[in-house]
Design an enzyme around this catalytic site. Sequence first.
Site, short mmCIF file in Angstrom:
data_model
loop_
_atom_site.label_atom_id
_atom_site.label_comp_id
_atom_site.label_asym_id
_atom_site.label_seq_id
_atom_site.Cartn_x
_atom_site.Cartn_y
_atom_site.Cartn_z
N PRO A 83 0.57 -1.44 0.24
CA PRO A 83 0.55 -0.34 -0.02
C PRO A 83 1.09 1.14 0.27
O PRO A 83 1.67 1.19 0.71
CB PRO A 83 -0.60 0.09 1.57
CG PRO A 83 -0.88 -1.53 1.46
CD PRO A 83 0.30 -1.63 1.40
N CYS A 84 0.79 2.49 -0.75
CA CYS A 84 1.27 3.37 -1.17
C CYS A 84 0.85 4.71 -0.50
O CYS A 84 1.31 5.77 -0.55
CB CYS A 84 0.99 3.94 -2.42
SG CYS A 84 -0.24 3.98 -2.92
N ASN A 85 -0.16 4.65 0.16
CA ASN A 85 -0.97 6.21 1.09
C ASN A 85 -0.16 6.72 2.21
O ASN A 85 -0.18 7.62 1.77
CB ASN A 85 -2.45 5.31 2.30
CG ASN A 85 -3.33 4.08 1.85
OD1 ASN A 85 -2.76 3.28 1.06
ND2 ASN A 85 -4.10 4.72 1.69
N ASP A 86 1.01 5.77 2.33
CA ASP A 86 2.00 6.87 3.46
C ASP A 86 3.35 7.39 2.64
O ASP A 86 3.72 7.75 2.71
CB ASP A 86 1.90 6.42 5.44
CG ASP A 86 1.30 6.21 5.29
OD1 ASP A 86 0.70 7.42 5.42
OD2 ASP A 86 1.02 5.08 6.43
N PHE A 87 3.45 6.40 1.29
CA PHE A 87 4.21 7.42 0.56
C PHE A 87 4.09 7.96 -0.78
O PHE A 87 4.96 8.67 -1.59
CB PHE A 87 5.48 6.05 -0.17
CG PHE A 87 5.85 5.34 0.52
CD1 PHE A 87 6.17 5.99 1.96
CD2 PHE A 87 5.37 3.41 0.98
CE1 PHE A 87 7.25 5.06 3.18
CE2 PHE A 87 6.31 3.13 1.87
CZ PHE A 87 6.63 3.73 3.19
#
Length: 350
Positions: A83-87
């Site tokens: 998951p890329c939400n925080d990047f």
Amino acid sequence: MVFRLGELFCGPGGLAWGAMNADIGDPAYKIVHAWANDYDASTCETYTHNICPTDPDSVKCGDVRKLDIDSLGSIDALAFGFPCNDFSVVGEQKGFDGTYGPLYTYGVKVLKKYHPQWFLAENVGGLRSANEGSAFEKILSDLKAAGYKIYPHLYKFEEYGVPQARHRVIIVGIRDDLPYEYKVPSPAPYKDIDNSCKTALEVPPIPAGALNNELTKQNSKVVERLTYIKPGENAFTAELPEHLQLKVKGAKISQIYKRLDPSKPAYTVTGSGGGGTHIYHYSEPRALTNRERARLQTFPDTYEFMGSKESVRKQIGMAVPCKGAKIIFEAILKTFAGISYDSVPTNLKE
């Protein structure tokens, strides 16, 4: 050489479709599904329906943090689009301090448990700058420490014939006791492909009664606003009458009520849709249907997404473009088969 593929954060199956359809002209080299995991029920249903309809138990639906990794089963390859939400470059970058930042470590755990011959890890381009670059360094370090030679590259999928500007960091890893060296496939063979969004949506025409092709209900003000926005423009660059202008303070996101430019690849398909963030048609005053969005992600029209219209929109937005994934998986297969192919140097430091 048949590679049994395990997947974490499998999404609706963009990577899996690319893997299962990878073809290097030698039937001895292929990738087959072994098992997959995702936390969202509708996403798992989509994956099962399209990728492994005869083996539904191989899709483990649930939070990866509660997944029994020891029970998954032996694999020859691993794919994980963590998951890329925080990047992501949009919004506040929390990186390792966020809920999703450390989830890549579950991919590392699978690598250490099963020692597959190779892996493919995928994330957004913003990963390179998260935590001032330290997040990316840490991830690469952990993947190397798991026993792999790594080949990171920022792929611009529109350069590979995909009708969408989508930039993703993809890290290919090959177990360090193996004699193979992966090379990044060159985009040169795809330079003459017409990857305009107009061609993607119109050639061939989407058939009547196509799957996942319901129109989004647009209110009259949105329709009126779109009539003033030209192809390629958005709500802030178009000349809108006073009553249609957006009263937004602070950042003006260029994707708000942005219409596609029919002569170019689409801008990045995302899972969002509210507040004018749908992708808007170049000639009709409306948002794209999910089937149109799926075409921009190069899913075949026969690919049926399960769940509500909103869920399907999110699934399509988080997928890896099928045909882009296929090109990379074919390069991996050619690497193991000893078949040379046009390549370019990696544009990221290992």
